[in-house]
Design a protein around this motif. Structure first.
Motif, short mmCIF file in Angstrom:
data_model
loop_
_atom_site.label_atom_id
_atom_site.label_comp_id
_atom_site.label_asym_id
_atom_site.label_seq_id
_atom_site.Cartn_x
_atom_site.Cartn_y
_atom_site.Cartn_z
N UNK A 25 -101.96 -24.72 11.93
CA UNK A 25 -101.27 -25.53 10.91
C UNK A 25 -101.22 -27.01 11.26
N UNK A 26 -101.58 -27.34 12.49
CA UNK A 26 -101.50 -28.75 12.90
C UNK A 26 -102.72 -29.51 12.38
N UNK A 27 -102.45 -30.71 11.88
CA UNK A 27 -103.48 -31.51 11.22
C UNK A 27 -104.78 -31.64 12.01
N UNK A 28 -104.66 -32.00 13.27
CA UNK A 28 -105.85 -32.28 14.07
C UNK A 28 -106.68 -31.04 14.37
N UNK A 29 -106.10 -29.85 14.17
CA UNK A 29 -106.83 -28.62 14.45
C UNK A 29 -107.61 -28.10 13.25
N UNK A 30 -107.39 -28.65 12.08
CA UNK A 30 -108.04 -28.13 10.89
C UNK A 30 -109.54 -28.47 10.91
N UNK A 31 -110.38 -27.52 10.51
CA UNK A 31 -111.83 -27.73 10.61
C UNK A 31 -112.33 -28.99 9.91
N UNK A 32 -111.72 -29.33 8.78
CA UNK A 32 -112.20 -30.48 8.02
C UNK A 32 -111.93 -31.82 8.69
N UNK A 33 -111.10 -31.81 9.74
CA UNK A 33 -110.78 -33.07 10.42
C UNK A 33 -111.39 -33.17 11.81
N UNK A 34 -112.24 -32.24 12.18
CA UNK A 34 -112.87 -32.32 13.49
C UNK A 34 -113.78 -33.55 13.55
N UNK A 35 -113.65 -34.31 14.61
CA UNK A 35 -114.44 -35.52 14.77
C UNK A 35 -113.81 -36.75 14.15
N UNK A 36 -112.58 -36.63 13.65
CA UNK A 36 -111.91 -37.78 13.05
C UNK A 36 -111.68 -38.87 14.09
#
Length: 199
Positions: free
Chosen positions: A58-69
């Protein structure tokens, strides 16, 4: 220190106020003497479910769509709390280059510039607009041009101006930390030391 001139990257939203330095890098990880290796512990209490480093989905940085942000979008008073320089070290080691917020704690803000991170303070209205645009246009990428003082969404032809103190801007563009800035005067320092019998 890495120089910063222009950067294009994926934006990850962290829709929270008052994110303090103990959340950015908890105190138990401050024993290292290097500036590297802190990224794995960034946002530890939110990012992991337990000590085995099981990701919290549920944490923002762990969501697949944000990998590499590489651009963190957040709210007011980011970096409040204790004055640990490890906080920008952890964010840098995680991969962030830019932090967009409606306000920063002073010491954290200063430490970012000394470590190659670009913190940009924008009005709450602009931050709200960025959150709206990110939610409607995923993946949401922005280009941050420090030389021109402009943030742009090149897909939508939309720009935001920003201001950075001239001395901080110079240091970031040149990649100069405090030591690097001092060493620009190395010849004069050596001449002074020689004239005073110090070397």
């Amino acid at each position: 220190m890495k120089s910063f001139i222009k950067h294009t990257g994926l934006v990850v939203p962290m829709d929270r106020n008052d994110v303090d330095t103990d959340q950015i890098i908890p105190k138990q990880f401050l024993k290292r003497i290097e500036r590297t290796g802190f990224g794995i512990f960034a946002f530890y209490d939110w990012r992991y479910q337990d000590a085995t480093l099981t990701p919290n989905p549920d944490f923002e940085l762990n969501k697949p769509e944000y990998q590499g942000a590489t651009i963190l979008l957040t709210r007011k008073n980011f970096g409040c709390g204790s004055s640990r320089e490890h906080a920008p070290w952890a964010l840098d080691d995680f991969g962030f280059r830019v932090i967009l917020a409606s306000g920063f704690a002073d010491i954290f803000y200063n430490n970012c510039f000394k470590n190659g991170l670009l913190p940009i303070c924008l009005s709450e209205e602009v931050i709200d607009e960025l959150f709206r645009r990110e939610a409607a246009n995923r993946p949401f990428n922005l280009t941050v041009d420090l030389e021109r003082g402009v943030i742009s969404d090149e897909k939508e032809n939309w720009t935001i101006p920003f201001e950075i103190d001239a001395s901080r801007k110079y240091r970031l563009i040149q990649g100069l930390d405090d030591i690097g800035l001092t060493l620009q005067n190395e010849i004069k320092i050596t001449e002074y030391e020689k004239s005073h019998g110090m070397i």
